[in-house]
Write a protein that holds these residues in place. Sequence first.
Motif, PDB file in Angstrom:
ATOM      1  N   SER A 152      -7.356   1.120  -4.874  1.00 27.81           N
ATOM      2  CA  SER A 152      -6.194   2.189  -4.566  1.00 27.81           C
ATOM      3  C   SER A 152      -5.872   3.162  -5.952  1.00 27.81           C
ATOM      4  CB  SER A 152      -4.772   1.265  -4.313  1.00 27.81           C
ATOM      5  OG  SER A 152      -3.664   2.019  -4.320  1.00 27.81           O
ATOM      6  N   LEU A 173      -2.294  -2.129  -4.428  1.00 29.84           N
ATOM      7  CA  LEU A 173      -1.446  -1.710  -3.474  1.00 29.84           C
ATOM      8  C   LEU A 173      -0.933  -2.884  -2.315  1.00 29.84           C
ATOM      9  CD1 LEU A 173      -0.599   1.164  -2.129  1.00 29.84           C
ATOM     10  CD2 LEU A 173      -2.546   0.684  -0.685  1.00 29.84           C
ATOM     11  N   SER A 210      -7.826   3.676  -0.916  1.00 26.77           N
ATOM     12  CA  SER A 210      -6.647   4.598  -0.746  1.00 26.77           C
ATOM     13  C   SER A 210      -6.181   5.433  -1.910  1.00 26.77           C
ATOM     14  CB  SER A 210      -5.402   3.607  -1.057  1.00 26.77           C
ATOM     15  OG  SER A 210      -4.234   4.271  -0.496  1.00 26.77           O
TER      16      SER A 210
END
Length: 287
Positions: A152, A173, A210
Motif C-alpha cells: 500500500s 492499509l 493499493s
Amino acid sequence: MAVVLGPNRYGKAETRVVRVTRDGGTHRLKDVNVSVSLSGAMDEVHLTGDNAAVLPTDSQKNTVFAFAKRYGIGAIEEFGLLLARHFTASQPAVAHARVEIHEYGWRRISGGHSFVRDGGEVRTALVHHDVGGTGTVVSGLTDLVVLNSTGSEFHGFARDEYTTLEPTRDRVLATAVTARWRHRGTEAAWDDSYAAARDALLSAFAETHSLSLQQTLYQMGRAVLDGQDGVCEVRLALPNKHHFLVDLEPFGLENDNEVYFAADRPYGLIEGAVLTDDAPDAPSAWN
Ligand SMILES: O=c1[nH]c(=O)c2[nH]c(=O)[nH]c2[nH]1
C-alpha cells in the motif's frame, strides 16, 4: 473528621500496538491492546503534587512500543510479565504493576501480507417491496476488518498550507468494510451469493497493490460485480484505520516497518458506489 488517601493506581490504558514480523514475503501480525497500571509509594503526588515518584504514563506507553520492537510480542502472558517485571524492577516507588492485554486475532486471506480479523462481522439484508409487486434486495456486511501489512502506497496527493502528511511507498492499509450490493431481481441463491461477494471483497483487497484506499474501493466493488451478473451496484464505506509507524529513535531502536500505533480516531472515511452501466435506478433501495 480527618481525610486520608485511599487505594490508588495510575498508568497508560489501551496502548494499541501492532507488531509486524517480516519473514521474507510472509508476514506475521500481533495486534494487542495494552493497559498498564502502577501502584506503590504514590502518596506525595496526591497530597502535595510532588511528582518525583511518578513515571509518566507517556513513558509507560513508550516502553510498550519499545519492548514490542526489542523482544517482539509472543504469548500475551509473556509480554505482560516482561512489562510488569520491568516496571517493578526499575522504579523504586513502584510496588505493584498490573498489565492487562487484549489480543485481536487475525486470519490470513491470501498471499503473505493480507489478513482478516476474527469474528465481529455482521451480514445484512435490506428489502423493499411495493404493492404493485416490484421489489429490491440489497445484501451486505459490516465490520469486516482487513489489513495489508505491505503493498500500500499513498503519494502524489494535493497539498495546501495545512498539509503535513508525508508521502509513503509502504504503509499498513487497514479498514472495516461496510459493503452493500443491490441485486437485479428478487430470486437468487442468497447464501451462495453472499459467500461469493464476501470472497470477492477479500480477494480484491488482498490482491490490489493499493495507491489509495479509493483505488482499492473501486477494485473491491468491481470484483463483486465481475463475479455475479445478478448484482448491479455495490456501495462501500471504508474507514481508513490508520496505523502510524512509531518513532523508536529516541530509544536507540530502528523501526523498519515493524511497530505501529493503531489509532482509532479520527479516521479517513472513503465512500463510493460501483455499478454496471445498465443498473436500473433504485431511489429507495438503500434507505
Ligand atoms: O488512501 C488514502 N486516501 C486518502 O484520501 C487519504 N488521505 C490521507 O490523509 N491518507 C489517505 N489515504
